[in-house]
Write a protein that holds these residues in place. Sequence first.
Motif, PDB file in Angstrom:
ATOM      1  N   ASP A 268       0.832  -1.215   0.000  1.00 13.69           N
ATOM      2  CA  ASP A 268       0.000   0.000   0.000  1.00 13.69           C
ATOM      3  C   ASP A 268       0.862   1.260   0.000  1.00 13.69           C
ATOM      4  OD1 ASP A 268      -0.911  -0.244   3.570  1.00 13.69           O
ATOM      5  OD2 ASP A 268       1.022  -0.192   2.550  1.00 13.69           O
ATOM      6  N   GLY A 269       2.188   1.074   0.010  1.00 18.93           N
ATOM      7  CA  GLY A 269       3.082   2.228  -0.034  1.00 18.93           C
ATOM      8  C   GLY A 269       3.247   2.924   1.306  1.00 18.93           C
ATOM      9  N   LYS A 270       2.835   2.252   2.388  1.00 22.13           N
ATOM     10  CA  LYS A 270       2.893   2.890   3.713  1.00 22.13           C
ATOM     11  C   LYS A 270       3.955   2.239   4.584  1.00 22.13           C
ATOM     12  CE  LYS A 270      -1.904   4.272   3.708  1.00 22.13           C
ATOM     13  NZ  LYS A 270      -3.245   3.981   4.142  1.00 22.13           N
ATOM     14  N   ILE A 271       4.435   3.049   5.530  1.00 15.24           N
ATOM     15  CA  ILE A 271       5.347   2.560   6.568  1.00 15.24           C
ATOM     16  C   ILE A 271       4.664   2.811   7.905  1.00 15.24           C
ATOM     17  CG2 ILE A 271       7.611   2.850   7.651  1.00 15.24           C
ATOM     18  CD1 ILE A 271       8.617   3.929   4.954  1.00 15.24           C
ATOM     19  N   ARG A 272       4.605   1.790   8.750  1.00 14.23           N
ATOM     20  CA  ARG A 272       3.994   1.945  10.088  1.00 14.23           C
ATOM     21  C   ARG A 272       5.098   1.774  11.117  1.00 14.23           C
ATOM     22  NH1 ARG A 272      -0.594  -1.861   8.833  1.00 14.23           N
ATOM     23  NH2 ARG A 272      -1.913  -0.593   7.509  1.00 14.23           N
ATOM     24  N   PHE A 273       5.354   2.871  11.825  1.00 17.88           N
ATOM     25  CA  PHE A 273       6.422   2.832  12.831  1.00 17.88           C
ATOM     26  C   PHE A 273       5.926   2.177  14.101  1.00 17.88           C
ATOM     27  CE2 PHE A 273       9.511   5.118  10.480  1.00 17.88           C
ATOM     28  CZ  PHE A 273       8.804   5.973   9.659  1.00 17.88           C
ATOM     29  N   SER A 274       4.680   2.402  14.422  1.00 15.99           N
ATOM     30  CA  SER A 274       4.066   1.777  15.585  1.00 15.99           C
ATOM     31  C   SER A 274       2.573   1.949  15.400  1.00 15.99           C
ATOM     32  CB  SER A 274       4.525   2.443  16.885  1.00 15.99           C
ATOM     33  OG  SER A 274       4.170   3.809  16.866  1.00 15.99           O
ATOM     34  N   VAL A 275       1.814   1.432  16.330  1.00 17.15           N
ATOM     35  CA  VAL A 275       0.364   1.592  16.187  1.00 17.15           C
ATOM     36  C   VAL A 275       0.029   3.073  16.257  1.00 17.15           C
ATOM     37  CG1 VAL A 275      -1.859   1.071  17.248  1.00 17.15           C
ATOM     38  CG2 VAL A 275      -0.053  -0.655  17.198  1.00 17.15           C
ATOM     39  N   GLY A 276      -0.664   3.557  15.253  1.00 14.68           N
ATOM     40  CA  GLY A 276      -1.076   4.955  15.228  1.00 14.68           C
ATOM     41  C   GLY A 276      -0.077   5.901  14.607  1.00 14.68           C
ATOM     42  N   ARG A 277       1.104   5.410  14.222  1.00 18.82           N
ATOM     43  CA  ARG A 277       2.087   6.305  13.595  1.00 18.82           C
ATOM     44  C   ARG A 277       2.492   5.684  12.266  1.00 18.82           C
ATOM     45  NH1 ARG A 277       6.288   9.679  15.985  1.00 18.82           N
ATOM     46  NH2 ARG A 277       6.153   8.530  17.930  1.00 18.82           N
ATOM     47  N   GLU A 278       2.016   6.284  11.166  1.00 21.60           N
ATOM     48  CA  GLU A 278       2.369   5.760   9.857  1.00 21.60           C
ATOM     49  C   GLU A 278       2.575   6.906   8.882  1.00 21.60           C
ATOM     50  OE1 GLU A 278      -1.003   3.263   8.638  1.00 21.60           O
ATOM     51  OE2 GLU A 278      -1.639   4.851   7.288  1.00 21.60           O
ATOM     52  N   CYS A 279       3.218   6.586   7.792  1.00 21.55           N
ATOM     53  CA  CYS A 279       3.381   7.595   6.750  1.00 21.55           C
ATOM     54  C   CYS A 279       3.373   6.913   5.398  1.00 21.55           C
ATOM     55  CB  CYS A 279       4.674   8.388   6.946  1.00 21.55           C
ATOM     56  SG  CYS A 279       6.162   7.483   6.504  1.00 21.55           S
ATOM     57  N   ALA A 280       3.069   7.713   4.376  1.00 21.22           N
ATOM     58  CA  ALA A 280       3.120   7.254   2.980  1.00 21.22           C
ATOM     59  C   ALA A 280       4.094   8.181   2.270  1.00 21.22           C
ATOM     60  CB  ALA A 280       1.735   7.322   2.338  1.00 21.22           C
ATOM     61  N   PRO A 281       5.380   7.828   2.235  1.00 20.73           N
ATOM     62  CA  PRO A 281       6.392   8.784   1.788  1.00 20.73           C
ATOM     63  C   PRO A 281       6.353   9.119   0.297  1.00 20.73           C
ATOM     64  CG  PRO A 281       7.384   6.652   2.284  1.00 20.73           C
ATOM     65  CD  PRO A 281       5.972   6.551   2.682  1.00 20.73           C
ATOM     66  N   GLY A 282       5.761   8.240  -0.490  1.00 20.72           N
ATOM     67  CA  GLY A 282       5.740   8.509  -1.929  1.00 20.72           C
ATOM     68  C   GLY A 282       4.721   7.617  -2.592  1.00 20.72           C
ATOM     69  N   ARG A 283       4.922   7.367  -3.888  1.00 22.15           N
ATOM     70  CA  ARG A 283       3.990   6.506  -4.618  1.00 22.15           C
ATOM     71  C   ARG A 283       4.647   5.168  -4.914  1.00 22.15           C
ATOM     72  NH1 ARG A 283       0.861  10.298  -8.928  1.00 22.15           N
ATOM     73  NH2 ARG A 283      -0.794   8.824  -8.533  1.00 22.15           N
ATOM     74  N   GLY A 284       3.882   4.158  -4.826  1.00 22.92           N
ATOM     75  CA  GLY A 284       4.401   2.844  -5.181  1.00 22.92           C
ATOM     76  C   GLY A 284       4.585   1.968  -3.958  1.00 22.92           C
ATOM     77  N   LEU A 285       4.710   0.712  -4.214  1.00 14.70           N
ATOM     78  CA  LEU A 285       4.809  -0.252  -3.122  1.00 14.70           C
ATOM     79  C   LEU A 285       6.171  -0.156  -2.430  1.00 14.70           C
ATOM     80  CD1 LEU A 285       6.675  -3.067  -4.041  1.00 14.70           C
ATOM     81  CD2 LEU A 285       4.947  -2.927  -5.811  1.00 14.70           C
ATOM     82  N   ILE A 286       6.199  -0.583  -1.181  1.00 15.98           N
ATOM     83  CA  ILE A 286       7.444  -0.674  -0.406  1.00 15.98           C
ATOM     84  C   ILE A 286       7.568  -2.125   0.012  1.00 15.98           C
ATOM     85  CG2 ILE A 286       8.675   0.079   1.667  1.00 15.98           C
ATOM     86  CD1 ILE A 286       7.039   2.663   1.565  1.00 15.98           C
ATOM     87  N   ASP A 287       8.585  -2.823  -0.475  1.00 18.68           N
ATOM     88  CA  ASP A 287       8.639  -4.246  -0.160  1.00 18.68           C
ATOM     89  C   ASP A 287       9.637  -4.586   0.939  1.00 18.68           C
ATOM     90  OD1 ASP A 287      10.550  -5.734  -2.936  1.00 18.68           O
ATOM     91  OD2 ASP A 287      10.982  -4.063  -1.592  1.00 18.68           O
ATOM     92  N   ARG A 288      10.363  -3.581   1.447  1.00 17.13           N
ATOM     93  CA  ARG A 288      11.138  -3.850   2.663  1.00 17.13           C
ATOM     94  C   ARG A 288      11.648  -2.555   3.280  1.00 17.13           C
ATOM     95  NH1 ARG A 288      15.462  -7.939   1.731  1.00 17.13           N
ATOM     96  NH2 ARG A 288      15.104  -8.063   3.963  1.00 17.13           N
ATOM     97  N   VAL A 289      11.915  -2.624   4.579  1.00 15.37           N
ATOM     98  CA  VAL A 289      12.603  -1.551   5.288  1.00 15.37           C
ATOM     99  C   VAL A 289      13.797  -2.181   5.993  1.00 15.37           C
ATOM    100  CG1 VAL A 289      10.682   0.050   5.616  1.00 15.37           C
ATOM    101  CG2 VAL A 289      11.004  -1.812   7.251  1.00 15.37           C
ATOM    102  N   ARG A 290      14.868  -1.386   6.179  1.00 15.33           N
ATOM    103  CA  ARG A 290      16.070  -1.906   6.858  1.00 15.33           C
ATOM    104  C   ARG A 290      16.621  -0.838   7.801  1.00 15.33           C
ATOM    105  NH1 ARG A 290      18.515  -6.710   4.366  1.00 15.33           N
ATOM    106  NH2 ARG A 290      18.150  -6.809   2.137  1.00 15.33           N
ATOM    107  N   THR A 291      17.093  -1.306   8.952  1.00 10.37           N
ATOM    108  CA  THR A 291      17.659  -0.402   9.951  1.00 10.37           C
ATOM    109  C   THR A 291      19.165  -0.312   9.763  1.00 10.37           C
ATOM    110  OG1 THR A 291      15.936  -1.090  11.473  1.00 10.37           O
ATOM    111  CG2 THR A 291      17.837   0.004  12.449  1.00 10.37           C
ATOM    112  N   SER A 292      19.712   0.873   9.968  1.00 12.79           N
ATOM    113  CA  SER A 292      21.161   1.045   9.855  1.00 12.79           C
ATOM    114  C   SER A 292      21.861   0.276  10.977  1.00 12.79           C
ATOM    115  CB  SER A 292      21.535   2.526   9.929  1.00 12.79           C
ATOM    116  OG  SER A 292      21.153   3.070  11.181  1.00 12.79           O
TER     117      SER A 292
END
Lengths: 335, 328
Positions: free
Chosen positions: A70-94
């Motif tokens: 859905d193109g969204k990132i959920r940091f925790s319950v109630g905190r999410e963002c949609a930074p751009g257009r298109g799907l996001i298939d992974r996130v990685r921590t530094s």
Amino acid sequence: MTELGPLMASDNILDLSWSPDGALLAITPSTGETLIIAEDGRVHERRPEHGLGNGKPAWFQGELVTCGFDGKIRFSVGRECAPGRGLIDRVRTSPDGLLLAAGQGKDLHVFDKSYRATSPFPPVSSAVMDFAWNPANSSEIAIVGAGGARMWRLGGQEPYARFDWGGASLAVDWSSCGRWLVTADQTPSVHIYDFSRDYPLHIQGYEAKVLAMDFSSDGKRLATGGGPVVTVWPCVGVTGPEGVTPIQLDGHDGDVIAAEFSPATDQLATGDGTGALLIFTFQAKQVLRKRMRRDAGIAALAWHPSKPVLAVGQSDGRVSLLSLEASTCTPRETR
Amino acid sequence: MDTTPVTILTGFLGAGKTTLLNRILTEEHGLRIAVIENEFGEIGIDHELVINADEELFEMNNGCICCTVRGDLIRILGSLMKRKDKFDHILIETTGLADPGPVVQTFFVDDELKSKLHVNGVVTLVDAKHVLAHLEDSSEVREQIAFADVLLLNKCDLVEPEELHRLERRIRAMNALTEIHRTTNAAIEISRIIHIGGFNLDRATEVDPHFLEPESHVDEHGHEHHDHEHDEQITSVGIQNDGDCDGKKLNDWLSTLVREQGADIFRMKGVFSLKGNPDRVIFQGVHMIIDAANGGPWGKRPRRNSLVFIGRNLDRAELEKGFQSCLV
């Protein structure tokens, strides 16, 4: 060996991810709720699915961050963002835990510990297929896609290194020492890049596209699975894998889908689409192998960060936790 | 076929792709369809599976189109295929700037996708009112026409019949194999989009013999003239010949041809009669990729070879000569 489970998720297991302290395991199916369980198997938390499908999450600032089609990132319950257009298939921590990256189309978004998006470099020239932080330097990140790999420093306007290739690279991993980068390609091959010599190796001859790869925790071995044989390359010395005969580990019936080295014991776990699960223990002159069969294809594997406990995710949604001891493995000839 | 069919929807911006997609997604066809949308055309339907993806566009200044595949599609489709709930059909909507070649090639090159998916066909939408201008300026528009299995000549209500007829002839000269439909608001029976079988080698590759003849028209004195009104870079060359081929020579000729000219050959389809083989042998190709299959017995049909090339800078005489050399 003892086994806990199975637990049941709603779909094929897309990803398994232990929290850095090993207290919790995130179970992410391709669709449906993400489950966060404790080591004893109790469900600690349920996270709602991302519409259209889930991506691979990451632990950040003590919380599980999820993403999806859905193109969204959920940091925790109630905190999410949609930074751009298109799907996001992974996130990685530094590696230092202070930044989170997410690939979306031709953009790589980076969030700081206050969850603010930064734009550390311009959009890249091709869609971000995969990316990896340099474990040895949290300001460096490798992005792969059509045309090979590009290495960026945060804040840079141009990549500081690039390895060009005519085809598309689909996945990337970086050794803990920062010297070696491996990409899995659209063809049955991998590229291994040696930063110390600015030197690319194109290794062909796999039976199938490489779907699984992992560096050992000390960066001295690289396990790759392209077909039913697991090929382990030595990444030591001046030239690393160049000109060296790799260790080839048999025992799988189908194409290897997952390969993970244990951070605690350096055992290698591999799984294939037919349900064969193999555990390899590397000794001075031999490799011990333990073979198990699950009742569905292996889809994901994840070792506990500090114990010989392996989470096994299957294509039917089942997850088991296996406690393993090295002495239970059987010596096998290697070829 | 047990694999999931994939339809590739292409066409210049404004040709009507989104309108067509909206139709497909709102009709009661009973199919579970996943859509991968690159154009961000703001499909106005809250559909359960419309995935937005940033399209990979290739600049092929020095590279070879023949090896190019869409890595982004490999990842997305690989992920979709692992899900428990399967899809009946997948639609990929490309942008107006897209070259369909890499999209199609992806399904022939990637073993993982090949085992689970097959290309049903390429559907190209053409804006009948404005396409002539685009044809002159845009190689992408020409290639989208060349790749089409089904071509919707859309917005026909805005164009005079004579002009439509001329446009159809011009398109036909470029792509002899495509099925052309005149539409308004992209209105067409969904079955014509969903059940194309354009890359299905099990289907008989029947080509209308008319389309295998060089373009010509008859003037008021009854004399035939070849139509040179437009010097099309993209053309179709059709060859038809009775008699048997030497299988090895045919294989060698086709292999050499696609190796040397693969970048310029968008599509190729052929039905061949091989000496000593009672069955029809069917070939089809996209750039350098060739696929072959058994087409079943000739039976009572005449053993007639027919093949069509759609591509750029095709030399009819050379192609005919090359094929003649394969005959026994």
